[in-house]
Motif scaffolding. Structure first.
Motif, PDB file in Angstrom:
ATOM      1  N   ASN A 112       0.852  -1.178   0.000  1.00  0.00           N
ATOM      2  CA  ASN A 112       0.000   0.000   0.000  1.00  0.00           C
ATOM      3  C   ASN A 112       0.894   1.235   0.000  1.00  0.00           C
ATOM      4  OD1 ASN A 112      -2.289   1.469   0.029  1.00  0.00           O
ATOM      5  ND2 ASN A 112      -2.718   1.209   2.201  1.00  0.00           N
ATOM      6  N   PRO A 113       0.808   2.244  -0.878  1.00  0.00           N
ATOM      7  CA  PRO A 113      -0.079   2.266  -2.017  1.00  0.00           C
ATOM      8  C   PRO A 113       0.456   1.404  -3.155  1.00  0.00           C
ATOM      9  CG  PRO A 113       1.131   4.326  -1.896  1.00  0.00           C
ATOM     10  CD  PRO A 113       1.581   3.466  -0.762  1.00  0.00           C
ATOM     11  N   PRO A 114      -0.289   0.966  -4.069  1.00  0.00           N
ATOM     12  CA  PRO A 114      -1.678   1.271  -4.329  1.00  0.00           C
ATOM     13  C   PRO A 114      -2.654   0.392  -3.536  1.00  0.00           C
ATOM     14  CG  PRO A 114      -0.876  -0.094  -6.097  1.00  0.00           C
ATOM     15  CD  PRO A 114       0.275   0.145  -5.138  1.00  0.00           C
ATOM     16  N   GLY A 115      -2.192  -0.633  -2.884  1.00  0.00           N
ATOM     17  CA  GLY A 115      -3.102  -1.451  -2.087  1.00  0.00           C
ATOM     18  C   GLY A 115      -3.969  -2.374  -2.923  1.00  0.00           C
ATOM     19  N   ASP A 116      -3.448  -2.817  -4.061  1.00  0.00           N
ATOM     20  CA  ASP A 116      -4.203  -3.707  -4.942  1.00  0.00           C
ATOM     21  C   ASP A 116      -4.195  -5.120  -4.357  1.00  0.00           C
ATOM     22  OD1 ASP A 116      -5.483  -4.965  -6.997  1.00  0.00           O
ATOM     23  OD2 ASP A 116      -3.894  -4.644  -8.476  1.00  0.00           O
ATOM     24  N   VAL A 117      -5.354  -5.592  -3.960  1.00  0.00           N
ATOM     25  CA  VAL A 117      -5.449  -6.911  -3.313  1.00  0.00           C
ATOM     26  C   VAL A 117      -6.141  -7.946  -4.196  1.00  0.00           C
ATOM     27  CG1 VAL A 117      -5.385  -5.965  -0.979  1.00  0.00           C
ATOM     28  CG2 VAL A 117      -7.573  -6.262  -2.132  1.00  0.00           C
ATOM     29  N   ARG A 118      -6.332  -7.627  -5.468  1.00  0.00           N
ATOM     30  CA  ARG A 118      -7.042  -8.565  -6.354  1.00  0.00           C
ATOM     31  C   ARG A 118      -6.343  -9.912  -6.458  1.00  0.00           C
ATOM     32  NH1 ARG A 118      -7.907  -4.662 -11.363  1.00  0.00           N
ATOM     33  NH2 ARG A 118      -5.876  -4.034 -10.572  1.00  0.00           N
ATOM     34  N   ASP A 119      -5.021  -9.925  -6.527  1.00  0.00           N
ATOM     35  CA  ASP A 119      -4.303 -11.196  -6.613  1.00  0.00           C
ATOM     36  C   ASP A 119      -4.466 -12.012  -5.324  1.00  0.00           C
ATOM     37  OD1 ASP A 119      -3.440 -10.585  -9.165  1.00  0.00           O
ATOM     38  OD2 ASP A 119      -1.478  -9.851  -8.503  1.00  0.00           O
ATOM     39  N   ALA A 120      -4.463 -11.346  -4.191  1.00  0.00           N
ATOM     40  CA  ALA A 120      -4.663 -12.029  -2.912  1.00  0.00           C
ATOM     41  C   ALA A 120      -6.070 -12.613  -2.830  1.00  0.00           C
ATOM     42  CB  ALA A 120      -4.407 -11.084  -1.742  1.00  0.00           C
ATOM     43  N   VAL A 121      -7.049 -11.846  -3.287  1.00  0.00           N
ATOM     44  CA  VAL A 121      -8.430 -12.332  -3.292  1.00  0.00           C
ATOM     45  C   VAL A 121      -8.556 -13.539  -4.224  1.00  0.00           C
ATOM     46  CG1 VAL A 121     -10.808 -11.752  -3.942  1.00  0.00           C
ATOM     47  CG2 VAL A 121      -9.421 -10.119  -2.651  1.00  0.00           C
ATOM     48  N   ALA A 122      -7.949 -13.471  -5.382  1.00  0.00           N
ATOM     49  CA  ALA A 122      -7.995 -14.588  -6.328  1.00  0.00           C
ATOM     50  C   ALA A 122      -7.366 -15.843  -5.715  1.00  0.00           C
ATOM     51  CB  ALA A 122      -7.284 -14.211  -7.623  1.00  0.00           C
ATOM     52  N   PHE A 123      -6.253 -15.671  -5.024  1.00  0.00           N
ATOM     53  CA  PHE A 123      -5.580 -16.802  -4.380  1.00  0.00           C
ATOM     54  C   PHE A 123      -6.484 -17.439  -3.328  1.00  0.00           C
ATOM     55  CE2 PHE A 123      -3.038 -18.481  -0.878  1.00  0.00           C
ATOM     56  CZ  PHE A 123      -2.236 -19.402  -1.535  1.00  0.00           C
ATOM     57  N   LEU A 124      -7.063 -16.609  -2.465  1.00  0.00           N
ATOM     58  CA  LEU A 124      -7.907 -17.132  -1.389  1.00  0.00           C
ATOM     59  C   LEU A 124      -9.198 -17.751  -1.919  1.00  0.00           C
ATOM     60  CD1 LEU A 124      -7.387 -14.343   1.267  1.00  0.00           C
ATOM     61  CD2 LEU A 124      -6.381 -16.643   1.240  1.00  0.00           C
ATOM     62  N   THR A 125      -9.804 -17.143  -2.937  1.00  0.00           N
ATOM     63  CA  THR A 125     -11.028 -17.723  -3.490  1.00  0.00           C
ATOM     64  C   THR A 125     -10.749 -19.073  -4.150  1.00  0.00           C
ATOM     65  OG1 THR A 125     -10.815 -16.429  -5.512  1.00  0.00           O
ATOM     66  CG2 THR A 125     -12.250 -15.542  -3.796  1.00  0.00           C
ATOM     67  N   LYS A 126      -9.574 -19.209  -4.754  1.00  0.00           N
ATOM     68  CA  LYS A 126      -9.197 -20.499  -5.342  1.00  0.00           C
ATOM     69  C   LYS A 126      -9.116 -21.574  -4.253  1.00  0.00           C
ATOM     70  CE  LYS A 126      -5.400 -22.837  -7.652  1.00  0.00           C
ATOM     71  NZ  LYS A 126      -4.003 -22.730  -8.075  1.00  0.00           N
ATOM     72  N   LEU A 127      -8.479 -21.247  -3.134  1.00  0.00           N
ATOM     73  CA  LEU A 127      -8.373 -22.214  -2.038  1.00  0.00           C
ATOM     74  C   LEU A 127      -9.748 -22.568  -1.477  1.00  0.00           C
ATOM     75  CD1 LEU A 127      -5.301 -20.950   0.029  1.00  0.00           C
ATOM     76  CD2 LEU A 127      -5.400 -22.844  -1.593  1.00  0.00           C
ATOM     77  N   LEU A 128     -10.591 -21.561  -1.296  1.00  0.00           N
ATOM     78  CA  LEU A 128     -11.933 -21.805  -0.762  1.00  0.00           C
ATOM     79  C   LEU A 128     -12.761 -22.650  -1.728  1.00  0.00           C
ATOM     80  CD1 LEU A 128     -12.634 -18.269   0.687  1.00  0.00           C
ATOM     81  CD2 LEU A 128     -12.207 -20.366   1.993  1.00  0.00           C
ATOM     82  N   ARG A 129     -12.653 -22.365  -3.012  1.00  0.00           N
ATOM     83  CA  ARG A 129     -13.384 -23.139  -4.017  1.00  0.00           C
ATOM     84  C   ARG A 129     -12.929 -24.598  -4.003  1.00  0.00           C
ATOM     85  NH1 ARG A 129     -11.639 -20.886  -8.472  1.00  0.00           N
ATOM     86  NH2 ARG A 129     -12.652 -18.942  -7.985  1.00  0.00           N
ATOM     87  N   GLN A 130     -11.609 -24.820  -3.930  1.00  0.00           N
ATOM     88  CA  GLN A 130     -11.077 -26.187  -3.902  1.00  0.00           C
ATOM     89  C   GLN A 130     -11.565 -26.947  -2.672  1.00  0.00           C
ATOM     90  OE1 GLN A 130      -6.861 -25.527  -4.138  1.00  0.00           O
ATOM     91  NE2 GLN A 130      -6.842 -25.513  -6.347  1.00  0.00           N
ATOM     92  N   ALA A 131     -11.708 -26.246  -1.552  1.00  0.00           N
ATOM     93  CA  ALA A 131     -12.163 -26.877  -0.317  1.00  0.00           C
ATOM     94  C   ALA A 131     -13.688 -26.912  -0.225  1.00  0.00           C
ATOM     95  CB  ALA A 131     -11.586 -26.128   0.891  1.00  0.00           C
TER      96      ALA A 131
END
Length: 70
Positions: free
Chosen positions: A43-62
């Protein structure tokens, strides 16, 4: 005499199996954390889209339900 040892051997085998499963889960969690910490969310810019994509992938797999709020 050896028949008295059978319950003890069963307990030992079960505990070894449980320990191995716990160890595998620990190593998997460590890999996920290591991978997550390598994602740039500076931060800045504080772009967390890659982190969100990573976590959603793990949640989807589980198969864990989730919602993303942007």
């Amino acid at each position: 005499m050896w028949l008295r040892c059978v319950p003890l051997m069963a307990v030992v085998l079960l505990s070894v199996t449980a320990h191995a499963q716990t160890w595998e889960a620990t190593m998997e969690a460590t890999r996920h954390l290591t991978d997550y910490l390598q994602i740039d969310t500076t931060n800045p810019p504080g772009d967390v889209r890659d982190a969100v994509a990573f976590l959603t992938k793990l949640l989807r797999q589980a198969q864990i339900p989730y919602e993303v709020f942007i």
